[in-house]
Design an enzyme around this catalytic site. Structure first.
Site, short mmCIF file in Angstrom:
data_model
loop_
_atom_site.label_atom_id
_atom_site.label_comp_id
_atom_site.label_asym_id
_atom_site.label_seq_id
_atom_site.Cartn_x
_atom_site.Cartn_y
_atom_site.Cartn_z
N HIS A 196 -1.67 0.65 -9.58
CA HIS A 196 -2.32 -0.28 -8.64
C HIS A 196 -3.07 -1.38 -9.41
O HIS A 196 -4.29 -1.53 -9.28
CB HIS A 196 -3.26 0.46 -7.70
N ARG A 244 0.86 -1.18 0.00
CA ARG A 244 0.00 0.00 0.00
C ARG A 244 0.89 1.23 0.00
O ARG A 244 1.99 1.23 0.57
CB ARG A 244 -0.93 0.03 1.23
N GLU A 269 -2.92 8.34 -3.69
CA GLU A 269 -3.37 7.46 -4.75
C GLU A 269 -4.85 7.70 -5.03
O GLU A 269 -5.64 7.74 -4.07
CB GLU A 269 -3.16 6.00 -4.33
#
Length: 315
Positions: A278, A231, A259
């Site tokens: 991602h 993450r 993000e």
């Protein structure tokens, strides 16, 4: 409410999932504005995949009868802040077994693309430039995996044929596996200077938020590659930018903080960084594995059997 009369909210149309028990009432919700039914009647909530924390948590406060919250991701950080809104005894399950193959594939792709200079080759192709030369190989490199759960283990499985000099493993606490010792987080200061490639595959929680800060990065050897498939919040972006801009470290990032990475952010154009948006789990392998998991979990739920992948229970 009994399991046999329970509403189940699914992010896939139920007719697309083979093996669902017929005794449950299935409603399709993928994060749309309108709910498919009364949230208070939902007993098993499957969180829409990759729709963000706002959508994931939106119905929780109204789910007074929910018994299970099921994510389709390995991480649960997008749901955790909403758990205090739920009744006591609700089980939170993650998607262990769904993303290992895809995330491990991407990890190897990021490592190889970064070491072998693929971003430069792509730019060279755009400019019709033949950029030959010698580039680093993964062979003979020392690799450190930080976060040795099922994804970390799957990554090591795929590293095995590449003739790495060493693979070291780190998790929250030390243990021994079939592949060897897994070190505790406290051992990182001694392990980081020995690694050519550092892979982050740890969950995001209180102990890993900002784990990769200035001190962590300073302990990495010159020229080392940081690979983040965990993450974005595990890494201090400002500290990483400083190391990238100095030219001392390289990075390959599938996740960032913030993000999505906004336009104009300096990380986009930092030297020696490869960024993917991602996509670690977003492959053709996701849906069949996710649907098999749901069919298995809901069969257990309908039968009153213990569920798999229970990572938390509300108190």
């Amino acid at each position: 409410m009994t399991a046999t009369t329970a509403d189940v909210w699914l992010p896939f149309p139920p007719e697309e999932i083979e093996g669902l028990p017929e005794t449950l009432n299935y409603l399709f919700w993928d994060g749309a504005t309108d709910y498919p039914g009364n949230p208070a009647d939902c007993a098993y909530y499957v969180v829409p995949y990759m729709k963000g924390p706002e959508i994931a948590q939106r119905p929780l406060a109204a789910m007074s009868g929910v018994q299970v919250v099921q994510t389709l991701s390995a991480g649960i950080d997008h749901v955790e802040p909403g758990l205090p809104l739920l009744p006591s005894g609700v089980r939170l399950c993650n998607a262990k077994g769904v993303h290992e193959a895809s995330t491990a594939e991407l990890t190897l792709a990021l490592i190889l693309a970064s070491l072998r200079g693929f971003p430069g080759f792509v730019h060279g192709q755009d400019k019709e430039e033949w950029r030959s030369g010698f580039y680093p190989a993964l062979a003979d490199k020392s690799v450190l995996i930080v976060g040795y759960g099922s994804i970390g283990s799957a990554i090591e499985d795929r590293l095995a044929p590449f003739e790495c000099a060493r693979v070291a493993r780190v998790a929250r606490s030390a243990r021994t596996t079939a592949r060897g010792l897994v070190h505790a987080l406290d051992d990182l200061p001694a392990l980081l200077p020995e690694a050519d490639v550092v892979i982050l595959s740890t969950p995001l929680n209180a102990s890993t938020q900002g784990l990769v800060g200035a001190d962590f990065l300073a302990a990495m050897r010159d020229g080392a590659l940081l690979v983040n498939v965990a993450r974005g919040g595990v890494v201090d972006t400002k500290a990483l930018l400083s190391e990238l801009e100095s030219g001392r470290l390289r990075a390959a990032l599938d996740v960032t903080d913030p993000e999505p990475l906004p336009q104009g952010h300096p990380l986009w154009h930092a030297p020696n960084v490869l960024i993917t948006p991602h996509v670690g789990g977003s492959t053709s392998a996701f849906e069949p594995r996710a649907k098999r998991l749901l069919a298995a979990q809901l069969t257990r739920f309908a039968a009153g059997e213990p569920l798999r992948n229970v990572v938390a229970t509300t108190g």
